[in-house]
Write an enzyme that holds these catalytic residues in place. Sequence first.
Site, PDB file in Angstrom:
ATOM      1  N   ASP A   1      26.831 -32.326 133.460  1.00 35.81           N
ATOM      2  CA  ASP A   1      27.479 -33.355 134.131  1.00 35.81           C
ATOM      3  C   ASP A   1      26.498 -33.818 135.274  1.00 35.81           C
ATOM      4  O   ASP A   1      25.760 -33.047 135.717  1.00 35.81           O
ATOM      5  CB  ASP A   1      28.942 -32.892 134.429  1.00 35.81           C
ATOM      6  CG  ASP A   1      29.737 -34.205 134.773  1.00 35.81           C
ATOM      7  OD1 ASP A   1      29.486 -35.235 134.321  1.00 35.81           O
ATOM      8  OD2 ASP A   1      30.875 -33.855 135.414  1.00 35.81           O
ATOM      9  N   HIS A   2      26.940 -34.894 135.772  1.00 36.57           N
ATOM     10  CA  HIS A   2      26.029 -35.793 136.883  1.00 36.57           C
ATOM     11  C   HIS A   2      25.175 -34.923 137.568  1.00 36.57           C
ATOM     12  O   HIS A   2      25.080 -33.903 138.302  1.00 36.57           O
ATOM     13  CB  HIS A   2      26.984 -36.064 137.886  1.00 36.57           C
ATOM     14  CG  HIS A   2      28.242 -36.770 137.700  1.00 36.57           C
ATOM     15  ND1 HIS A   2      27.794 -38.359 137.675  1.00 36.57           N
ATOM     16  CD2 HIS A   2      29.270 -36.706 137.179  1.00 36.57           C
ATOM     17  CE1 HIS A   2      28.805 -38.831 137.290  1.00 36.57           C
ATOM     18  NE2 HIS A   2      29.766 -38.182 136.946  1.00 36.57           N
TER      19      HIS A   2
ATOM     20  N   ASP B   1      21.761 -38.442 136.293  1.00 36.25           N
ATOM     21  CA  ASP B   1      22.510 -39.425 136.913  1.00 36.25           C
ATOM     22  C   ASP B   1      21.436 -40.047 138.117  1.00 36.25           C
ATOM     23  O   ASP B   1      21.505 -39.460 139.118  1.00 36.25           O
ATOM     24  CB  ASP B   1      23.719 -38.632 137.552  1.00 36.25           C
ATOM     25  CG  ASP B   1      24.426 -39.604 138.434  1.00 36.25           C
ATOM     26  OD1 ASP B   1      24.044 -40.830 138.869  1.00 36.25           O
ATOM     27  OD2 ASP B   1      25.549 -39.156 139.102  1.00 36.25           O
TER      28      ASP B   1
ATOM     29  N   HIS C   1      34.708 -41.508 132.741  1.00 36.98           N
ATOM     30  CA  HIS C   1      34.760 -40.603 134.017  1.00 36.98           C
ATOM     31  C   HIS C   1      35.934 -40.926 134.677  1.00 36.98           C
ATOM     32  O   HIS C   1      36.604 -41.708 134.804  1.00 36.98           O
ATOM     33  CB  HIS C   1      33.445 -40.884 134.687  1.00 36.98           C
ATOM     34  CG  HIS C   1      32.191 -40.386 134.148  1.00 36.98           C
ATOM     35  ND1 HIS C   1      31.757 -39.194 134.943  1.00 36.98           N
ATOM     36  CD2 HIS C   1      31.511 -40.605 133.198  1.00 36.98           C
ATOM     37  CE1 HIS C   1      30.565 -38.866 133.999  1.00 36.98           C
ATOM     38  NE2 HIS C   1      30.211 -39.779 133.094  1.00 36.98           N
ATOM     39  N   GLY C   2      36.124 -39.975 135.589  1.00 34.95           N
ATOM     40  CA  GLY C   2      37.463 -39.881 136.231  1.00 34.95           C
ATOM     41  C   GLY C   2      38.919 -39.942 135.396  1.00 34.95           C
ATOM     42  O   GLY C   2      39.687 -40.843 135.710  1.00 34.95           O
ATOM     43  N   GLY C   3      38.876 -39.198 134.327  1.00 34.66           N
ATOM     44  CA  GLY C   3      40.121 -39.276 133.670  1.00 34.66           C
ATOM     45  C   GLY C   3      41.322 -38.724 134.134  1.00 34.66           C
ATOM     46  O   GLY C   3      42.235 -39.386 133.959  1.00 34.66           O
TER      47      GLY C   3
ATOM     48  N   ASN D   1      36.353 -37.507 130.273  1.00 33.86           N
ATOM     49  CA  ASN D   1      35.889 -36.416 131.107  1.00 33.86           C
ATOM     50  C   ASN D   1      37.291 -36.118 131.853  1.00 33.86           C
ATOM     51  O   ASN D   1      37.728 -36.774 132.562  1.00 33.86           O
ATOM     52  CB  ASN D   1      34.696 -36.904 132.215  1.00 33.86           C
ATOM     53  CG  ASN D   1      33.584 -37.048 131.600  1.00 33.86           C
ATOM     54  OD1 ASN D   1      33.354 -36.809 130.305  1.00 33.86           O
ATOM     55  ND2 ASN D   1      32.541 -37.274 132.530  1.00 33.86           N
TER      56      ASN D   1
HETATM   57  P1  13P Z   1      38.165 -36.202 137.157  1.00 32.86           P
HETATM   58  O1  13P Z   1      37.907 -35.027 138.319  1.00 32.86           O
HETATM   59  O2  13P Z   1      38.906 -37.379 137.804  1.00 32.86           O
HETATM   60  O3  13P Z   1      39.024 -35.589 136.182  1.00 32.86           O
HETATM   61  O4  13P Z   1      36.666 -36.857 136.588  1.00 32.86           O
HETATM   62  C1  13P Z   1      36.145 -35.789 135.710  1.00 32.86           C
HETATM   63  C2  13P Z   1      34.665 -36.510 135.782  1.00 32.86           C
HETATM   64  O5  13P Z   1      34.579 -37.742 135.349  1.00 32.86           O
HETATM   65  C3  13P Z   1      33.623 -35.657 135.636  1.00 32.86           C
HETATM   66  O6  13P Z   1      32.386 -36.274 135.514  1.00 32.86           O
END
Ligand code: 13P
Length: 286
Positions: free
Chosen positions: A82-83, A104, A207-209, A229
């Site tokens: 990830d990132h 990223d 992202h930011g699920g 995610n």
């Molecule tokens: P959350 O922490 O909001 O679930 O987001 C996960 C994410 O996007 C990881 O890159």
Amino acid sequence: MPVVPMKDILDRALADRYGVGAFNIVNDLSIEAVLAAAVEERAPVILQTSVKTVKMYGRRQLFEIFQALVRDVDVPVTLHLDHCPDRTVISDCLAGGWNSVLFDAHELDVAENLRQTTEVVAQARRTGAHVEGEIEGIQGVEDDVGSDEASRIQSLEVAVDFIKHTGVDCFAPAIGNAHGQYRQAPTLDAQRVSDLVAATGVPMALHGGTGLSDEQFTDLIARGCAKVNISTALKESYLRSSLAHLKEAEERGKWDPPALFRQQRAAVVAMARAHIRLFGGAGRAW
Ligand code: 13P
């Protein structure tokens, strides 16, 4: 070995418009629990590691834990970084067996980001790996990466040009989403997902699920968010179940680590299964 290339997982999901849960695992217990959830749901799954988790274990040890736990799993699994803004960590994970990386470089200007992402794509191809790209920061700090400030949003033309010229296999657009729990329900630019997918045919990463509504997930997945995610929900289910167990242990004066692990595992399995079902991934294993 059920480990498959990231692109195999995402292209099928995009074609059939379902989402594949990409869970940020943090240790052996959470790896095993997410894999168990995927097996129970007969679903493909993405395990992703933050740079922080890679550094905590060391790349080799983390990969060996992953290999040991995935060995007897019979659903498609892929391992993603990830990132990661650091080319050294990108190179290390690609050399060390990761199937995919998110380079990223949103803090660079788009031209330099494009130049370096093109290099990362060429490098990934040499090990059969895939690349997620990003030109805007996703709001919210996660595992020490990112910023709480909203990032500048690039035009559709700039984003499409970036995707086409770099050859990335997946793209992470900023659409009003954020890492961590939302303080209020976010207003999302879902149309941007449709426009990007229509112009490029490339699957999007949502992202930011954690904290999005069922309707937001369903809508965004139908528009082409094939990778979904989830990090904060895993951390919370893990640690809230731990807290409940430890409070009870203290009250009863009974300290039994395996009982704690069972409770943590059950919470992470339940969290992952619920998301997999919601995203339409259940029964999609091949
Ligand atoms: P959350 O922490 O909001 O679930 O987001 C996960 C994410 O996007 C990881 O890159």
